[in-house]
Design a protein around this motif. Structure first.
Motif, PDB file in Angstrom:
ATOM      1  N   ASP A 142     -89.829  69.106  12.219  1.00  0.00           N
ATOM      2  CA  ASP A 142     -89.871  67.953  11.320  1.00  0.00           C
ATOM      3  C   ASP A 142     -88.279  67.532  10.853  1.00  0.00           C
ATOM      4  OD1 ASP A 142     -90.935  65.765  10.256  1.00  0.00           O
ATOM      5  OD2 ASP A 142     -90.931  66.571   8.175  1.00  0.00           O
ATOM      6  N   ARG A 143     -87.436  68.710  10.651  1.00  0.00           N
ATOM      7  CA  ARG A 143     -86.011  68.301  10.022  1.00  0.00           C
ATOM      8  C   ARG A 143     -85.111  67.976  11.211  1.00  0.00           C
ATOM      9  NH1 ARG A 143     -82.849  72.225   8.704  1.00  0.00           N
ATOM     10  NH2 ARG A 143     -81.839  70.959   7.145  1.00  0.00           N
ATOM     11  N   GLY A 144     -85.523  68.236  12.379  1.00  0.00           N
ATOM     12  CA  GLY A 144     -84.598  68.011  13.495  1.00  0.00           C
ATOM     13  C   GLY A 144     -83.914  69.323  14.011  1.00  0.00           C
ATOM     14  N   ASP A 145     -84.370  70.339  13.559  1.00  0.00           N
ATOM     15  CA  ASP A 145     -83.870  71.623  14.281  1.00  0.00           C
ATOM     16  C   ASP A 145     -84.950  71.558  15.605  1.00  0.00           C
ATOM     17  OD1 ASP A 145     -82.673  72.818  12.089  1.00  0.00           O
ATOM     18  OD2 ASP A 145     -84.422  73.342  11.248  1.00  0.00           O
ATOM     19  N   ARG A 146     -83.957  72.153  16.653  1.00  0.00           N
ATOM     20  CA  ARG A 146     -84.407  71.879  18.012  1.00  0.00           C
ATOM     21  C   ARG A 146     -84.511  73.513  18.372  1.00  0.00           C
ATOM     22  NH1 ARG A 146     -80.888  66.875  17.910  1.00  0.00           N
ATOM     23  NH2 ARG A 146     -80.316  68.229  16.182  1.00  0.00           N
ATOM     24  N   ALA A 147     -85.330  73.845  19.465  1.00  0.00           N
ATOM     25  CA  ALA A 147     -85.224  75.193  20.271  1.00  0.00           C
ATOM     26  C   ALA A 147     -85.339  74.831  21.694  1.00  0.00           C
ATOM     27  CB  ALA A 147     -86.363  75.977  19.619  1.00  0.00           C
ATOM     28  N   VAL A 148     -84.766  75.674  22.437  1.00  0.00           N
ATOM     29  CA  VAL A 148     -84.777  75.707  23.816  1.00  0.00           C
ATOM     30  C   VAL A 148     -84.999  77.032  24.457  1.00  0.00           C
ATOM     31  CG1 VAL A 148     -83.540  75.173  26.104  1.00  0.00           C
ATOM     32  CG2 VAL A 148     -83.129  73.915  23.955  1.00  0.00           C
ATOM     33  N   ALA A 149     -86.041  77.120  25.068  1.00  0.00           N
ATOM     34  CA  ALA A 149     -86.426  78.553  25.635  1.00  0.00           C
ATOM     35  C   ALA A 149     -86.332  78.398  27.420  1.00  0.00           C
ATOM     36  CB  ALA A 149     -87.977  78.832  25.425  1.00  0.00           C
ATOM     37  N   PHE A 150     -85.675  79.560  27.876  1.00  0.00           N
ATOM     38  CA  PHE A 150     -85.386  79.674  29.333  1.00  0.00           C
ATOM     39  C   PHE A 150     -85.200  81.097  29.717  1.00  0.00           C
ATOM     40  CE2 PHE A 150     -81.453  79.484  26.628  1.00  0.00           C
ATOM     41  CZ  PHE A 150     -80.606  80.359  27.197  1.00  0.00           C
ATOM     42  N   VAL A 151     -85.226  81.222  30.969  1.00  0.00           N
ATOM     43  CA  VAL A 151     -84.995  82.599  31.551  1.00  0.00           C
ATOM     44  C   VAL A 151     -83.802  82.766  32.211  1.00  0.00           C
ATOM     45  CG1 VAL A 151     -85.875  84.079  33.391  1.00  0.00           C
ATOM     46  CG2 VAL A 151     -87.529  82.758  32.124  1.00  0.00           C
ATOM     47  N   ALA A 152     -83.080  83.794  31.935  1.00  0.00           N
ATOM     48  CA  ALA A 152     -81.691  83.871  32.401  1.00  0.00           C
ATOM     49  C   ALA A 152     -81.257  85.281  32.666  1.00  0.00           C
ATOM     50  CB  ALA A 152     -80.560  83.562  31.378  1.00  0.00           C
ATOM     51  N   GLY A 153     -80.292  85.627  33.531  1.00  0.00           N
ATOM     52  CA  GLY A 153     -80.046  86.986  33.809  1.00  0.00           C
ATOM     53  C   GLY A 153     -80.102  87.004  35.569  1.00  0.00           C
ATOM     54  N   SER A 154     -79.909  88.440  35.917  1.00  0.00           N
ATOM     55  CA  SER A 154     -79.810  88.571  37.312  1.00  0.00           C
ATOM     56  C   SER A 154     -81.281  88.808  37.817  1.00  0.00           C
ATOM     57  CB  SER A 154     -78.975  90.019  37.480  1.00  0.00           C
ATOM     58  OG  SER A 154     -79.738  91.056  36.924  1.00  0.00           O
ATOM     59  N   PRO A 155     -81.477  88.780  38.986  1.00  0.00           N
ATOM     60  CA  PRO A 155     -82.683  89.096  39.661  1.00  0.00           C
ATOM     61  C   PRO A 155     -83.362  90.412  39.180  1.00  0.00           C
ATOM     62  CG  PRO A 155     -81.354  88.205  41.261  1.00  0.00           C
ATOM     63  CD  PRO A 155     -80.558  88.502  40.095  1.00  0.00           C
ATOM     64  N   THR A 156     -82.764  91.416  38.979  1.00  0.00           N
ATOM     65  CA  THR A 156     -83.372  92.521  38.500  1.00  0.00           C
ATOM     66  C   THR A 156     -83.223  92.784  37.370  1.00  0.00           C
ATOM     67  OG1 THR A 156     -81.106  93.748  38.959  1.00  0.00           O
ATOM     68  CG2 THR A 156     -82.422  93.748  40.842  1.00  0.00           C
ATOM     69  N   ALA A 157     -82.708  91.932  36.455  1.00  0.00           N
ATOM     70  CA  ALA A 157     -82.819  92.057  34.904  1.00  0.00           C
ATOM     71  C   ALA A 157     -82.768  90.971  34.317  1.00  0.00           C
ATOM     72  CB  ALA A 157     -81.411  92.807  34.726  1.00  0.00           C
ATOM     73  N   LEU A 158     -84.156  90.103  34.534  1.00  0.00           N
ATOM     74  CA  LEU A 158     -84.417  88.860  33.644  1.00  0.00           C
ATOM     75  C   LEU A 158     -84.726  88.957  32.050  1.00  0.00           C
ATOM     76  CD1 LEU A 158     -86.103  87.057  36.633  1.00  0.00           C
ATOM     77  CD2 LEU A 158     -83.744  86.663  35.836  1.00  0.00           C
ATOM     78  N   SER A 159     -84.200  87.816  31.466  1.00  0.00           N
ATOM     79  CA  SER A 159     -84.802  87.736  29.911  1.00  0.00           C
ATOM     80  C   SER A 159     -85.210  86.649  29.857  1.00  0.00           C
ATOM     81  CB  SER A 159     -83.409  88.203  29.275  1.00  0.00           C
ATOM     82  OG  SER A 159     -83.085  89.417  29.292  1.00  0.00           O
ATOM     83  N   VAL A 160     -86.180  86.651  28.784  1.00  0.00           N
ATOM     84  CA  VAL A 160     -86.765  85.234  28.124  1.00  0.00           C
ATOM     85  C   VAL A 160     -85.985  85.115  26.814  1.00  0.00           C
ATOM     86  CG1 VAL A 160     -88.923  84.058  27.219  1.00  0.00           C
ATOM     87  CG2 VAL A 160     -89.212  85.631  29.067  1.00  0.00           C
ATOM     88  N   LEU A 161     -85.377  84.124  26.739  1.00  0.00           N
ATOM     89  CA  LEU A 161     -84.648  83.727  25.751  1.00  0.00           C
ATOM     90  C   LEU A 161     -84.852  82.241  24.882  1.00  0.00           C
ATOM     91  CD1 LEU A 161     -81.707  84.556  27.948  1.00  0.00           C
ATOM     92  CD2 LEU A 161     -81.709  85.562  25.869  1.00  0.00           C
ATOM     93  N   VAL A 162     -84.738  82.327  23.606  1.00  0.00           N
ATOM     94  CA  VAL A 162     -84.640  81.201  22.956  1.00  0.00           C
ATOM     95  C   VAL A 162     -83.537  80.990  22.134  1.00  0.00           C
ATOM     96  CG1 VAL A 162     -86.282  79.967  20.967  1.00  0.00           C
ATOM     97  CG2 VAL A 162     -87.279  81.281  22.380  1.00  0.00           C
TER      98      VAL A 162
END
Length: 603
Positions: free
Chosen positions: A408-428
């Protein structure tokens, strides 16, 4: 860039370091969704291999802190093919997924320590669409097999329940054939009404977009075909890729989609007022003439107040296009769309829009392979882009999907997957607006308290609780997480000032107003002059001379004979001879009093 989306500093915010939800791991399959409630509560769902089979995992966020992820389908033998998440205030979270031809759901009630057990809702295929209103009521729309064709079915989760209930009727009146890609999309209003849109194949081989409302009573009697016959003098064709949004007032909803006009595709948006579709408009920046590029699938974000952002991409131009609804000084409806990336993206930008109730929004996109940027908006006005990906996250994996949300305040969050094919991470990655200014409270009048307690109202900040720096006479004297500060040593009499500055963990500052602090602990200085004939029956004059830093508030005289007066000067007649003690009381502006007693002999 069109003037309706001109760059402006109004969308100020800071990008926080990304939070690793899971990984790095070779088991990460895909990010499936991110939900953010008005109060900043959040949840992310993704799929990860467990014993070589993809399963559903969820992590919850409260006050900016992410908990450890948990597997939701641990009791189910089959793997999960798709999942979705929705969140409302207090941490009420709903998650749905498909597994083995069945749609399952779990609910985390507000304030609870865990999720309910998995509920088998109905037979289903494809990707379910889930949304939750601010009241906590949620709906899930999904594709249900019906012989050789399909239905678009809806199940409802009441705000007081942890179980989904299937609506008695499908949204379509007869089994339909859906396109091979895509599925329904859904939005839920504050009064627990849902709007669902989907694309279906027609008998002539074209594809149309349909939209229909649903509530606890079932689907609305009206099914609207949103596909446009003609627009801008050009005949419309197949339509697909619908997106929907709805205001708090469920009577106002919007549907956006891609439709073919001639040799190109355009983005069309139209308002659904009640069950009636209003006049459609283009929102892709391509203008009325023949296009050199096609507009691809739109991403639509509508906040509860009826403002909106609509993002799309142009191909092969590599342009990011954003249209806005509710821009101050702009047209009453949607802007026609503006290209917001100054240079073409080297890969399809695949934009995703999110918008808060305060009017602050974000459009996330990929400017080039492995990168992720965000364009911030405040009431439809854009700022300079922010880079979200970095060397610390590794390349962003476009196939891993993106998700975004706003509180409601305007804080925003973006989630994505990043890293190398053998070491991926889910990030926010949080994009945090500055804390609100603390409000300093307490008196600004004179006080005798040399060690006052300074108090203020807390700043609002959903994810990064601020520290408060206390400044006294321009010098910082304390840093605290509290909303009060007790001055430890005596202040000198006189005029002082104080203020509080809130600073979040990203260094964003918000100062309070400067307040006065007036101290006068000294007693007033006073003298009494008595004049006149001091005999019974004769008038005697009394004059009080008093001084105080805070000024004289009140003067009273007790003549010692049972009579009294107020004010700095008075005349009194004693009825009989005798010795009288006159008491003078002076109270200053800090409510400090001084008393002077003088003997008077009357003959």
């Amino acid at each position: 860039m069109a003037n309706a989306l001109a760059a402006a500093p109004a969308a100020a915010a800071a990008v926080a370091p990304p939070v690793t939800i899971d990984g790095p791991s070779t088991a990460i399959v895909s990010l499936d969704g991110l939900g953010v409630a008005q109060d900043g509560s959040g949840a992310v769902v993704y799929r990860k291999l467990a014993a070589g089979v993809p399963h559903v995992f969820a992590a919850l966020e409260h006050a900016g802190v992410w908990g450890a992820p948990a597997q939701l389908d641990a009791t189910l033998a089959g793997g999960a093919s798709a999942s979705a998440v929705a969140v409302s205030n207090g941490g009420r979270v709903a998650v749905v997924w498909t597994s083995g031809g069945t749609l399952y759901g779990e609910v985390h009630p507000a304030g609870a320590s865990g999720f309910s057990a998995p509920q088998a809702i109905a037979a289903a295929s494809g990707t379910p669409a889930l949304a939750m209103g601010v009241s906590g009521t949620a709906y899930v729309a999904f594709v249900a097999p019906a012989g050789t064709a399909s239905n678009v079915d809806v199940a409802r989760l009441d705000r007081s329940s942890t179980s989904f209930a299937l609506l008695s009727d499908a949204l379509n009146t007869a089994p339909i054939t859906l396109p091979s890609a895509g599925g329904p999309t859904i939005a839920v209003s504050a009064d627990a009404t849902a709007v669902v849109a989907w694309a279906q194949l027609q008998g002539d081989g074209s594809t149309h977009v349909f939209v229909r409302r649903a509530s606890a009573a079932g689907p609305s009697p009206v099914i609207d075909d949103a596909t446009v016959a003609t627009l801008g003098g050009v005949t419309g064709g197949s339509a697909d890729s619908p997106a929907v949004g709805i205001a708090y007032d469920s009577s106002s909803a919007w549907v956006a989609f891609r439709e073919t006009f001639g040799a190109f595709t355009r983005v069309v948006v139209t308002k659904l007022l009640g069950d009636e579709l209003r006049t459609p408009v283009f929102a892709d920046s391509l203008g009325p003439g023949a296009a050199a590029s096609s507009a691809l699938a739109p991403s639509l974000a509508i906040n509860g107040n009826g403002a909106g952002l609509l993002a799309s991409e142009l191909s092969p131009a590599g342009s990011l296009v954003v249209a806005a609804l509710g821009t101050p000084g702009g047209p009453p409806g949607w802007t026609p769309g503006s290209v917001v990336n100054s240079t073409p993206d080297s890969v399809p930008p695949s934009p995703l829009a999110a918008l808060s109730a305060s009017g602050k929004g974000v459009v996330v996109y990929t400017p080039n392979a492995g990168a992720l940027d965000a364009e911030l908006f405040a009431r439809g006005v854009s700022s300079a882009p922010l880079a979200l990906s970095s060397t610390t996250t590794g390349p962003v994996v476009a196939a891993g999907a993106l998700a975004a949300g706003a509180d409601d305040r305007g804080d925003r969050a973006v989630a994505f997957v990043a890293g190398s094919p053998t070491a991926l991470s889910v990030l926010v990655e949080p994009i945090v607006v500055p804390p609100s200014a603390p409000r300093a409270t307490g008196t600004q009048r004179w006080t005798a308290e040399r060690r006052p307690v300074l108090r203020w109202q807390a700043s609002s900040d959903s994810w990064t609780p601020p520290l408060y720096a206390v400044y006294l006479d321009g010098t910082r004297v304390a840093t605290t997480t509290s909303t009060s500060y007790a001055v430890p040593a005596d202040l000198s009499d006189g005029r002082h000032t104080w203020r509080v500055v809130a600073t979040d963990s990203l260094g964003q500052r918000a100062p309070s107003m400067t307040r006065r602090l007036l101290v006068d602990a000294a007693r007033p200085v006073l003298r009494l002059r008595v004049s006149g004939k001091r005999s019974a029956g004769a008038p005697v004059s009394f004059t009080v001379n008093a001084t105080a830093l805070s000024g004289v508030r009140h003067v009273s005289l007790d003549y010692g004979d049972g009579h009294a007066a107020s004010g700095p000067s008075a005349t009194h007649v004693y009825a009989s001879a005798g010795h009288y003690t006159v008491a003078v009381t002076v109270t200053d502006g800090a409510r400090v009093s001084a008393v002077l007693r003088v003997g008077v002999t009357i003959s």
